[in-house]
Write an enzyme that holds these catalytic residues in place. Sequence first.
Site, short mmCIF file in Angstrom:
data_model
loop_
_atom_site.label_atom_id
_atom_site.label_comp_id
_atom_site.label_asym_id
_atom_site.label_seq_id
_atom_site.Cartn_x
_atom_site.Cartn_y
_atom_site.Cartn_z
N CYS A 166 -2.57 2.07 16.56
CA CYS A 166 -3.66 2.99 16.91
C CYS A 166 -3.31 3.76 18.18
O CYS A 166 -2.91 3.16 19.18
CB CYS A 166 -4.95 2.19 17.12
SG CYS A 166 -6.34 3.21 17.60
N ASN A 179 -12.14 3.13 -7.54
CA ASN A 179 -10.73 3.48 -7.39
C ASN A 179 -10.46 4.07 -6.00
O ASN A 179 -11.22 4.91 -5.52
CB ASN A 179 -10.30 4.48 -8.46
CG ASN A 179 -10.44 3.89 -9.85
OD1 ASN A 179 -10.59 2.67 -9.98
ND2 ASN A 179 -10.42 4.71 -10.87
N TYR A 234 0.82 -1.21 0.00
CA TYR A 234 0.00 0.00 0.00
C TYR A 234 0.86 1.26 0.00
O TYR A 234 0.49 2.27 -0.61
CB TYR A 234 -1.02 -0.04 1.15
CG TYR A 234 -2.20 -0.89 0.76
CD1 TYR A 234 -3.23 -0.37 -0.01
CD2 TYR A 234 -2.24 -2.24 1.07
CE1 TYR A 234 -4.29 -1.17 -0.42
CE2 TYR A 234 -3.29 -3.05 0.66
CZ TYR A 234 -4.31 -2.50 -0.09
OH TYR A 234 -5.35 -3.29 -0.53
N HIS A 236 -14.83 1.43 -2.75
CA HIS A 236 -13.80 0.51 -2.23
C HIS A 236 -12.83 1.22 -1.28
O HIS A 236 -11.75 0.68 -1.00
CB HIS A 236 -13.04 -0.16 -3.38
CG HIS A 236 -13.87 -1.16 -4.13
ND1 HIS A 236 -13.50 -1.69 -5.34
CD2 HIS A 236 -15.08 -1.72 -3.84
CE1 HIS A 236 -14.44 -2.54 -5.76
NE2 HIS A 236 -15.41 -2.57 -4.87
N ARG A 279 1.90 1.86 -3.50
CA ARG A 279 0.80 2.38 -4.32
C ARG A 279 0.51 3.84 -3.97
O ARG A 279 0.24 4.65 -4.85
CB ARG A 279 -0.45 1.51 -4.12
CG ARG A 279 -0.27 0.13 -4.76
CD ARG A 279 -1.46 -0.76 -4.50
NE ARG A 279 -2.71 -0.21 -5.03
CZ ARG A 279 -3.92 -0.60 -4.65
NH1 ARG A 279 -4.06 -1.54 -3.74
NH2 ARG A 279 -4.99 -0.06 -5.17
N GLY A 304 -13.86 2.06 -17.73
CA GLY A 304 -12.62 1.52 -17.19
C GLY A 304 -12.77 0.48 -16.11
O GLY A 304 -11.93 0.38 -15.22
N THR A 305 -13.82 -0.32 -16.20
CA THR A 305 -13.95 -1.41 -15.21
C THR A 305 -14.34 -2.71 -15.89
O THR A 305 -15.10 -2.70 -16.86
CB THR A 305 -14.98 -1.07 -14.11
OG1 THR A 305 -15.11 -2.21 -13.23
CG2 THR A 305 -16.35 -0.71 -14.66
N CYS A 307 -6.22 2.55 20.85
CA CYS A 307 -6.32 1.20 21.43
C CYS A 307 -5.09 0.32 21.17
O CYS A 307 -5.08 -0.84 21.54
CB CYS A 307 -7.58 0.50 20.91
SG CYS A 307 -7.42 -0.11 19.23
P1 OAD Z 1 -9.76 -4.10 -13.50
O1 OAD Z 1 -8.29 -4.11 -13.49
O2 OAD Z 1 -10.49 -5.36 -13.21
O3 OAD Z 1 -10.28 -3.62 -14.92
C1 OAD Z 1 -9.77 -2.50 -15.57
C2 OAD Z 1 -10.59 -2.32 -16.82
O4 OAD Z 1 -10.16 -1.13 -17.44
C3 OAD Z 1 -10.42 -3.43 -17.86
O5 OAD Z 1 -11.70 -3.86 -18.29
C4 OAD Z 1 -9.66 -2.78 -18.99
O6 OAD Z 1 -10.06 -3.27 -20.28
C5 OAD Z 1 -10.06 -1.34 -18.83
N1 OAD Z 1 -9.08 -0.37 -19.30
C6 OAD Z 1 -7.74 -0.47 -19.36
N2 OAD Z 1 -7.19 0.66 -19.82
C7 OAD Z 1 -8.21 1.51 -20.05
C8 OAD Z 1 -8.30 2.84 -20.53
N3 OAD Z 1 -7.22 3.54 -20.85
N4 OAD Z 1 -9.53 3.40 -20.64
C9 OAD Z 1 -10.65 2.70 -20.32
N5 OAD Z 1 -10.62 1.44 -19.86
C10 OAD Z 1 -9.42 0.84 -19.74
O7 OAD Z 1 -10.20 -2.91 -12.54
P2 OAD Z 1 -11.61 -2.68 -11.84
O8 OAD Z 1 -12.74 -3.15 -12.71
O9 OAD Z 1 -11.63 -1.29 -11.36
O10 OAD Z 1 -10.98 -4.13 -5.72
O11 OAD Z 1 -11.47 -3.65 -10.62
C11 OAD Z 1 -12.47 -3.66 -9.65
C12 OAD Z 1 -11.89 -3.98 -8.33
O12 OAD Z 1 -11.15 -5.20 -8.39
C13 OAD Z 1 -10.86 -3.00 -7.79
O13 OAD Z 1 -11.46 -1.89 -7.17
C14 OAD Z 1 -10.10 -3.82 -6.83
C15 OAD Z 1 -9.88 -5.00 -7.71
O14 OAD Z 1 -9.51 -6.17 -7.11
C16 OAD Z 1 -10.50 -4.35 -4.51
O15 OAD Z 1 -9.33 -4.28 -4.26
C17 OAD Z 1 -11.56 -4.69 -3.51
#
Ligand code: OAD
Length: 283
Positions: free
Chosen positions: A178, A91, A56, A110, A59, A220-221, A181
């Site tokens: 903490c 994000n 972390y 998240h 990141r 982007g998900t 605690c």
């Molecule tokens: P992912 O890494 O699963 O997906 C990223 C998505 O962005 C993919 O579908 C890519 O095709 C797309 N992508 C890549 N570059 C892009 C761009 N320039 N423009 C648009 N799209 C693009 O990420 P998330 O769907 O955000 O959770 O993942 C969801 C959650 O899974 C995260 O919040 C995290 C992860 O594990 C936790 O940590 C709980």
Amino acid sequence: MHRLNRILVLTGAGVSAESGIPTFRGKDGYWRNLDPAKLATPEAFAKDPGLVWEWYRERRQRIRNAQPNAAHNAIAKLAQHAQEFLLVTQNVDDLHARAGSPKQKMVQIHGDIFVTRCSRCDFQFRDTGRGGSPEPPAPSAIYPHSGRLRACPERKSNGSIATTSAQPDQEQKDIPKCSKCSALMRPGVVWFGEQLPWDELRRVENYLEAGPCDFVIVAGTTATFGYIIDWALRAIASDGTLVEVNPEETPLSRFATQRLREPAAIALPRIVDELVIYRSSKL
Ligand code: OAD
């Protein structure tokens, strides 16, 4: 043509990709090289908090060094022009906020990587200013390959993350405790197997319950989590427009009215300009 009365935007890691923040599941995604079970679960933290903090901190540092891109800027502009607006982002970075998306119109479902919270009690804090961890990052944490986090080439055949020259004393010192605690502090993010934050969930539900949206953008998900698809579909109800911005097909694609197979930083400024121009012409 679209109205701009009620808008919902759902974003994921792809929106920050062009700011240099890795996605999770893509070609260069975190989960390609690292094991989520060892870094993003309560069990991982209980077993090796030093390793989890190291990841972390790396990141956080990467995010601090990044800048919002044209996609973040376009979403902030849309928030200004829509009559009612909510951004729900998966994000944990602060790039939407730094682009100007107002906090009251944004839900980080998240969590927030710059929050440090107690693993036992309700004590938490967030660094003010431009993100940041409250403590100086561990020396090994800044450079991805100098610490214990190793990418694919060093990954063991059993899928575990290779450990190298760990220095337990140094690592213990770097794990915040903490002040109320004395339990270990942890990053303020949602890990696999954990509940979504109730207050934030409530804000999403309130927005959805208040009425259907004219326009929903999912950008982007991979929409891996069912609630992302569920929220998008509930928001468009019977006649809203659902636009997916993603270079790749996802489980959401088949429900989308429009599928824009482009990077978010290209597609979103164009969509937002079209919407804003249309709205101005109606005023
Ligand atoms: P992912 O890494 O699963 O997906 C990223 C998505 O962005 C993919 O579908 C890519 O095709 C797309 N992508 C890549 N570059 C892009 C761009 N320039 N423009 C648009 N799209 C693009 O990420 P998330 O769907 O955000 O959770 O993942 C969801 C959650 O899974 C995260 O919040 C995290 C992860 O594990 C936790 O940590 C709980």
